[in-house]
Design a protein around this motif. Structure first.
Motif, PDB file in Angstrom:
ATOM      1  N   GLU A 294       0.811  -1.210   0.000  1.00 24.04           N
ATOM      2  CA  GLU A 294       0.000   0.000   0.000  1.00 24.04           C
ATOM      3  C   GLU A 294       0.852   1.271   0.000  1.00 24.04           C
ATOM      4  N   LEU A 295       2.139   1.143   0.275  1.00 25.22           N
ATOM      5  CA  LEU A 295       2.987   2.320   0.444  1.00 25.22           C
ATOM      6  C   LEU A 295       3.198   3.127  -0.839  1.00 25.22           C
ATOM      7  N   PRO A 296       3.417   2.513  -2.028  1.00 28.88           N
ATOM      8  CA  PRO A 296       3.650   3.338  -3.218  1.00 28.88           C
ATOM      9  C   PRO A 296       2.519   4.324  -3.497  1.00 28.88           C
ATOM     10  N   ALA A 297       1.278   3.873  -3.423  1.00 24.20           N
ATOM     11  CA  ALA A 297       0.144   4.776  -3.663  1.00 24.20           C
ATOM     12  C   ALA A 297       0.073   5.856  -2.589  1.00 24.20           C
ATOM     13  N   ALA A 298       0.401   5.491  -1.344  1.00 24.80           N
ATOM     14  CA  ALA A 298       0.371   6.472  -0.253  1.00 24.80           C
ATOM     15  C   ALA A 298       1.436   7.547  -0.459  1.00 24.80           C
ATOM     16  N   LEU A 299       2.598   7.166  -0.953  1.00 30.39           N
ATOM     17  CA  LEU A 299       3.645   8.151  -1.223  1.00 30.39           C
ATOM     18  C   LEU A 299       3.169   9.185  -2.244  1.00 30.39           C
ATOM     19  N   LEU A 300       2.490   8.728  -3.288  1.00 32.59           N
ATOM     20  CA  LEU A 300       1.986   9.638  -4.310  1.00 32.59           C
ATOM     21  C   LEU A 300       0.877  10.524  -3.760  1.00 32.59           C
ATOM     22  N   GLU A 301       0.024   9.946  -2.912  1.00 33.88           N
ATOM     23  CA  GLU A 301      -1.116  10.687  -2.361  1.00 33.88           C
ATOM     24  C   GLU A 301      -0.687  11.721  -1.330  1.00 33.88           C
ATOM     25  N   SER A 302       0.482  11.544  -0.708  1.00 37.58           N
ATOM     26  CA  SER A 302       0.904  12.428   0.379  1.00 37.58           C
ATOM     27  C   SER A 302       1.044  13.876  -0.047  1.00 37.58           C
ATOM     28  N   SER A 303       1.231  14.127  -1.332  1.00 38.49           N
ATOM     29  CA  SER A 303       1.445  15.498  -1.794  1.00 38.49           C
ATOM     30  C   SER A 303       0.198  16.371  -1.647  1.00 38.49           C
ATOM     31  N   ARG A 304      -0.963  15.772  -1.414  1.00 35.16           N
ATOM     32  CA  ARG A 304      -2.173  16.572  -1.261  1.00 35.16           C
ATOM     33  C   ARG A 304      -2.390  17.051   0.183  1.00 35.16           C
TER      34      ARG A 304
END
Length: 352
Positions: A294-304
């Protein structure tokens, strides 16, 4: 305030315990308390008085038991009930020898209280109260003589802060250890297509061996390596980072770097282990995942995520002032069980 003999307070670089103690001492002094710090070396950078049990810091002997035992023996000879109301011990072995002191002792448990360390703590003298740094840590060994839970914290006055979401690389900031998952961070960032900065403490033999055998073979152009960063460098990396990644592989009892990241406005992406759910507010100050996939998607989402929400969360929950107030409450409640009615002197501490 008894600190381990290894590092100065505060430390020049890595040293979460020493950073916490430095903030606590200064905040207690600001609240009007008289604080004396017992450590090693020639000076301390806190507002408290400093008493040295030896002229040289013992970092080169980190991991040995005798330097800490000798330090504690000297402390025990120096403290007197006429001078102090309570001793706050931050050492590993302190709870075992505190029963010999003429002054009541509370001891903060900074490690994971299981295994061999749990066995040591289970032999804590009946007159010593243990303080947990998270509810998760306390649940890990609920039978110990806990007298309170106080989250670690830090002074926030001079912390650098970002005003907009970071556009830099993902940051991993820890010691090189399999517990901290740097190899997981590398693989996860590659899956997400994001650059990574590995900023790791790599001084001790086990750290160097792990780095050379496990981490170094995975390095490529998408990973920037920073070894043994000083405090200023670490803060700059936190401010510039897109997010902090915490792919921890153990039940981390706290994780001060997460608070430091959020204090700069940088969100945290972490696995749900140890105290992570107590520190990070999912969807506001970071993202908490149940599995590495689940971490790759979370890394991308963190920018919001809004940096201001991260900073506000730390100011409300992890300020040095709040930590000092909480420890004062622990001191008072603990001393109330140790003082005989009508007497200022603490009751004698029994030794098992």
């Amino acid at each position: 305030m008894v600190v381990p003999p290894w590092l100065s307070v505060p430390p020049p670089g890595y040293g979460g315990l020493e950073q916490v103690v430095a903030g606590l001492v200064d905040a207690l002094v600001d609240r009007g308390d008289a604080v004396t710090v017992f450590g090693t070396g020639r000076e301390s950078g806190t507002a408290g008085d400093f008493v040295s049990t030896g002229p040289e810091l013992q970092y080169h002997r980190l991991g040995e038991s005798l330097p800490e035992l000798a330090h504690l023996a000297r402390v025990n000879h120096l403290v007197h009930s006429a001078d102090f109301d309570v001793i706050h011990d931050h050492t590993t072995i302190g709870p075992l020898v505190a029963g010999r002191r003429a002054v009541p002792t509370v001891a903060t448990v900074h490690g994971n209280p299981v295994g061999e360390y749990g066995t040591v703590l289970s032999d804590t003298d009946h007159g010593v109260g243990l303080v947990a740094i998270s509810h998760a840590q306390r649940r890990g060994n609920p039978r110990l003589p806990w007298v309170g839970t106080v989250h670690n914290a830090m002074p926030l006055r001079d912390f650098p802060r970002k005003r907009a979401p970071g556009q830099g690389p993902v940051l991993w900031l820890a010691r090189f250890s399999p517990d901290k998952g740097p190899e997981v961070a590398i693989r996860v960032c590659r899956r997400a297509g994001l650059p990574l900065t590995l900023a790791g403490k790599c001084n001790e033999p086990a750290e160097r061996r792990y780095f050379e055998q496990v981490v170094e073979p995975l390095l490529d152009d998408d990973v920037t390596l920073v070894l043994n960063a000083d405090r200023d460098t670490a803060l700059r990396l936190l401010v510039d980072a897109r997010c902090l990644i915490m792919p921890i592989q153990w039940e981390e009892p706290f994780g001060m770097v997460m608070v430091e990241a959020m204090a700069t406005g940088t969100p945290v992406v972490a696995l749900r282990r140890g105290a992570v759910p107590e520190l990070v507010r999912p969807g506001l100050t970071g993202l908490v995942c149940d599995h590495p996939d689940e971490l790759p998607a979370a890394l991308l989402e963190s920018s919001r995520l809004d940096p201001a929400d991260c900073v506000a969360h730390v100011a409300e929950n992890f300020s040095a002032e709040r930590m000092a107030f909480s420890y004062e409450s622990v001191y008072h409640s603990f001393l109330a069980t140790r003082v005989r009615p009508g007497r200022r002197e603490p009751a004698p501490v029994s030794i098992r």
